[in-house]
Design a protein around this motif. Structure first.
Motif, PDB file in Angstrom:
ATOM      1  N   MET A   1      -8.209  -1.536  -9.537  1.00 55.72           N
ATOM      2  CA  MET A   1      -6.995  -1.254  -8.766  1.00 55.72           C
ATOM      3  C   MET A   1      -7.385  -0.465  -7.512  1.00 55.72           C
ATOM      4  O   MET A   1      -7.954   0.621  -7.602  1.00 55.72           O
ATOM      5  N   ASP A   2      -7.089  -1.018  -6.372  1.00 57.44           N
ATOM      6  CA  ASP A   2      -7.450  -0.415  -5.091  1.00 57.44           C
ATOM      7  C   ASP A   2      -6.288   0.422  -4.566  1.00 57.44           C
ATOM      8  O   ASP A   2      -5.127   0.010  -4.632  1.00 57.44           O
ATOM      9  N   PHE A   3      -6.620   1.609  -4.009  1.00 53.66           N
ATOM     10  CA  PHE A   3      -5.575   2.494  -3.495  1.00 53.66           C
ATOM     11  C   PHE A   3      -4.788   1.817  -2.372  1.00 53.66           C
ATOM     12  O   PHE A   3      -3.566   1.969  -2.280  1.00 53.66           O
ATOM     13  N   ALA A   4      -5.474   1.063  -1.527  1.00 57.39           N
ATOM     14  CA  ALA A   4      -4.786   0.363  -0.442  1.00 57.39           C
ATOM     15  C   ALA A   4      -3.785  -0.657  -0.991  1.00 57.39           C
ATOM     16  O   ALA A   4      -2.714  -0.870  -0.408  1.00 57.39           O
ATOM     17  N   ASP A   5      -4.117  -1.271  -2.131  1.00 58.07           N
ATOM     18  CA  ASP A   5      -3.178  -2.208  -2.751  1.00 58.07           C
ATOM     19  C   ASP A   5      -1.912  -1.485  -3.204  1.00 58.07           C
ATOM     20  O   ASP A   5      -0.798  -2.028  -3.094  1.00 58.07           O
ATOM     21  N   LEU A   6      -2.082  -0.262  -3.713  1.00 60.75           N
ATOM     22  CA  LEU A   6      -0.914   0.528  -4.135  1.00 60.75           C
ATOM     23  C   LEU A   6      -0.027   0.859  -2.946  1.00 60.75           C
ATOM     24  O   LEU A   6       1.203   0.851  -3.055  1.00 60.75           O
ATOM     25  N   VAL A   8       0.318  -0.928  -0.228  1.00 63.05           N
ATOM     26  CA  VAL A   8       1.010  -2.169   0.126  1.00 63.05           C
ATOM     27  C   VAL A   8       2.136  -2.441  -0.870  1.00 63.05           C
ATOM     28  O   VAL A   8       3.257  -2.813  -0.481  1.00 63.05           O
ATOM     29  N   PHE A   9       1.843  -2.269  -2.145  1.00 65.00           N
ATOM     30  CA  PHE A   9       2.843  -2.468  -3.192  1.00 65.00           C
ATOM     31  C   PHE A   9       4.073  -1.591  -2.942  1.00 65.00           C
ATOM     32  O   PHE A   9       5.215  -2.067  -2.998  1.00 65.00           O
ATOM     33  N   LYS A  10       3.860  -0.318  -2.662  1.00 69.90           N
ATOM     34  CA  LYS A  10       4.992   0.585  -2.427  1.00 69.90           C
ATOM     35  C   LYS A  10       5.764   0.177  -1.180  1.00 69.90           C
ATOM     36  O   LYS A  10       6.993   0.268  -1.138  1.00 69.90           O
ATOM     37  N   SER A  11       5.078  -0.283  -0.149  1.00 72.08           N
ATOM     38  CA  SER A  11       5.761  -0.717   1.068  1.00 72.08           C
ATOM     39  C   SER A  11       6.648  -1.929   0.797  1.00 72.08           C
ATOM     40  O   SER A  11       7.770  -2.020   1.313  1.00 72.08           O
ATOM     41  N   LEU A  63       7.155   0.577 -13.854  1.00 72.69           N
ATOM     42  CA  LEU A  63       6.243   1.597 -14.370  1.00 72.69           C
ATOM     43  C   LEU A  63       5.187   1.978 -13.334  1.00 72.69           C
ATOM     44  O   LEU A  63       4.889   3.162 -13.142  1.00 72.69           O
ATOM     45  N   LEU A  64       4.637   0.982 -12.658  1.00 72.45           N
ATOM     46  CA  LEU A  64       3.587   1.258 -11.683  1.00 72.45           C
ATOM     47  C   LEU A  64       4.113   2.036 -10.493  1.00 72.45           C
ATOM     48  O   LEU A  64       3.388   2.861  -9.916  1.00 72.45           O
ATOM     49  N   LEU A  65       5.372   1.809 -10.122  1.00 78.71           N
ATOM     50  CA  LEU A  65       5.918   2.449  -8.926  1.00 78.71           C
ATOM     51  C   LEU A  65       5.838   3.972  -9.018  1.00 78.71           C
ATOM     52  O   LEU A  65       5.456   4.637  -8.047  1.00 78.71           O
ATOM     53  N   GLY A  66       6.195   4.535 -10.178  1.00 76.12           N
ATOM     54  CA  GLY A  66       6.132   5.984 -10.325  1.00 76.12           C
ATOM     55  C   GLY A  66       4.733   6.521 -10.123  1.00 76.12           C
ATOM     56  O   GLY A  66       4.524   7.532  -9.443  1.00 76.12           O
ATOM     57  N   TYR A  67       3.734   5.837 -10.695  1.00 80.80           N
ATOM     58  CA  TYR A  67       2.348   6.264 -10.534  1.00 80.80           C
ATOM     59  C   TYR A  67       1.874   6.089  -9.088  1.00 80.80           C
ATOM     60  O   TYR A  67       1.152   6.932  -8.553  1.00 80.80           O
ATOM     61  N   ALA A  68       2.280   4.991  -8.472  1.00 84.82           N
ATOM     62  CA  ALA A  68       1.882   4.751  -7.082  1.00 84.82           C
ATOM     63  C   ALA A  68       2.420   5.849  -6.170  1.00 84.82           C
ATOM     64  O   ALA A  68       1.705   6.357  -5.295  1.00 84.82           O
ATOM     65  N   GLU A  69       3.690   6.226  -6.376  1.00 88.47           N
ATOM     66  CA  GLU A  69       4.283   7.284  -5.553  1.00 88.47           C
ATOM     67  C   GLU A  69       3.542   8.598  -5.729  1.00 88.47           C
ATOM     68  O   GLU A  69       3.287   9.321  -4.767  1.00 88.47           O
ATOM     69  N   SER A  75      -2.556  11.989  -2.406  1.00 84.60           N
ATOM     70  CA  SER A  75      -3.495  11.681  -1.332  1.00 84.60           C
ATOM     71  C   SER A  75      -3.094  12.375  -0.041  1.00 84.60           C
ATOM     72  O   SER A  75      -3.925  12.947   0.669  1.00 84.60           O
ATOM     73  N   LYS A  76      -1.798  12.352   0.248  1.00 83.15           N
ATOM     74  CA  LYS A  76      -1.305  13.014   1.457  1.00 83.15           C
ATOM     75  C   LYS A  76      -1.488  14.525   1.364  1.00 83.15           C
ATOM     76  O   LYS A  76      -1.897  15.178   2.334  1.00 83.15           O
ATOM     77  N   GLU A  77      -1.193  15.082   0.174  1.00 85.30           N
ATOM     78  CA  GLU A  77      -1.364  16.518   0.003  1.00 85.30           C
ATOM     79  C   GLU A  77      -2.822  16.915   0.198  1.00 85.30           C
ATOM     80  O   GLU A  77      -3.128  17.933   0.825  1.00 85.30           O
ATOM     81  N   ALA A  78      -3.738  16.115  -0.361  1.00 87.21           N
ATOM     82  CA  ALA A  78      -5.154  16.420  -0.220  1.00 87.21           C
ATOM     83  C   ALA A  78      -5.578  16.376   1.250  1.00 87.21           C
ATOM     84  O   ALA A  78      -6.327  17.239   1.723  1.00 87.21           O
ATOM     85  N   ARG A  79      -5.074  15.379   1.971  1.00 87.70           N
ATOM     86  CA  ARG A  79      -5.406  15.270   3.392  1.00 87.70           C
ATOM     87  C   ARG A  79      -4.850  16.464   4.171  1.00 87.70           C
ATOM     88  O   ARG A  79      -5.528  17.032   5.039  1.00 87.70           O
ATOM     89  N   ASP A  80      -3.613  16.883   3.823  1.00 82.45           N
ATOM     90  CA  ASP A  80      -3.013  18.024   4.509  1.00 82.45           C
ATOM     91  C   ASP A  80      -3.791  19.307   4.259  1.00 82.45           C
ATOM     92  O   ASP A  80      -3.996  20.112   5.164  1.00 82.45           O
ATOM     93  N   VAL A  81      -4.224  19.502   2.992  1.00 79.75           N
ATOM     94  CA  VAL A  81      -4.965  20.719   2.664  1.00 79.75           C
ATOM     95  C   VAL A  81      -6.317  20.741   3.369  1.00 79.75           C
ATOM     96  O   VAL A  81      -6.721  21.745   3.950  1.00 79.75           O
ATOM     97  N   VAL A  82      -7.020  19.615   3.303  1.00 81.07           N
ATOM     98  CA  VAL A  82      -8.365  19.561   3.885  1.00 81.07           C
ATOM     99  C   VAL A  82      -8.322  19.694   5.401  1.00 81.07           C
ATOM    100  O   VAL A  82      -9.150  20.387   6.004  1.00 81.07           O
TER     101      VAL A  82
END
Length: 307
Positions: A1-6, A8-11, A63-69, A75-82
């Motif tokens: 499972m690729d993060f970029a696919d997630l 796209v899925f959420k979009s 089910l996947l949507l909750g995990y994807a979100e 990922s965004k939080e990690a980018r903001d912190v770093v």
């Protein structure tokens, strides 16, 4: 499972279809379709029901949507912190009701002034319920009643509180647990740190054998105490914001009466908003417990009304 696919899925879910998701992502529809197909193949399930030109989420997709979100948010939080970016977005903050009422108005007002791009969602609950929501990543941080013993959490002490035993204004003096024999106890439900302090003061292994009225509002608790229903442990900071409560206040030993409210978050997962709140709190004097003037005090004006 690729993060970029997630992503796209959420979009596709957010935009309601392939074409609009492709426009948002600046890709051609066929590329988005391929990404969704790759994600379904990698998981071995269908994520969408295809009905003519429309897509509807299948149960597996729900089910996947909750995990994807959650993964995208982390990922965004990690980018903001770093990157040290300015806090923005939703800040899911938890608090004991007592802390929310007596301590947080000024804190949240100052945080809002400093970080206007952050939308705070405040949830109240018992000590254990709030910790559980942090563990499940449903909250970013919370003000709870006692420092957690689990190494999965980080915390900082914030507010020094003093708990007082309150009874009706007509109550006899209560100086020791035996003076409370026969009186009903009024407390937040199981999971409340202050309830545990009341239990320790009584020297009881549990409260099963006592008459206990479970309430989830300090206004309701104080109102019931004033009406003579029973006794309760209440932070003096809460009593300070309902000064006309028709109750008597009784001292308890420091071992059960002194407590420190910490701010708690998952270890290693402090978002930019959590870090900003932590820095703000560290820069201000720690809240002090309200000092009692005597062992037993009474206020006989008006009762604190329940919500």
């Amino acid at each position: 499972m690729d993060f970029a696919d997630l992503q796209v899925f959420k979009s596709v879910v957010d935009e309601g279809g392939i074409t609009r998701a492709a426009a948002k992502l600046h890709r051609v529809p066929s590329a988005v379709t391929t990404r969704i197909k790759q994600l379904e193949d990698s998981m071995g399930v269908k994520l969408f029901h295809r009905d003519k030109q429309r897509l509807r989420l299948a149960p597996a997709g729900e089910l996947l949507l909750g995990y994807a979100e959650r993964l995208i948010r982390l990922s965004k939080e990690a980018r903001d912190v770093v990157t040290g970016t300015t806090p923005r977005g939703v800040f899911r903050l938890g608090s004991l009701e007592s802390t929310a009422a007596s301590r947080l108005p000024a804190v949240l007002s100052e945080f809002h002034r400093r970080h206007p791009d952050v939308r705070i969602e405040l949830a109240t609950g018992t000590n254990d319920a709030l910790l559980g929501k942090i563990a499940e990543r449903k909250l970013d941080a919370a003000f709870i009643g006692e420092a957690p013993g689990d190494r999965a959490f980080d915390h900082m002490p914030v507010f020094a509180e003093r708990l007082a035993l309150i009874a009706s204004a007509a109550s006899r003096p209560i100086k020791r647990p035996s003076d409370a024999d026969g009186l009903s106890l009024i407390a937040f439900p199981d999971g409340c740190a202050y309830r545990r302090m009341l239990q320790r003061w009584l020297g009881a292994d549990s409260l099963v054998t006592r008459r206990v009225l479970d309430l989830s509002s300090y206004h309701a608790i104080i109102a019931c105490v004033a009406a003579g229903t029973g006794i309760a442990f209440v932070p003096e900071s809460v009593l300070a914001i309902v000064p006309h409560a028709d109750v008597s206040k009784h001292r308890v030993p420091k071992a059960q009466g002194d407590i420190t409210t910490p701010l708690v978050w998952r270890r290693g997962e402090a978002s930019a908003s959590v870090l900003a709140l932590r820095d703000q709190l560290a820069a201000r004097p720690r809240g002090k417990a309200v000092a009692s003037k005597s062992g037993t005090e009474s206020s006989h004006a008006s009762r604190a009304g329940a919500n």
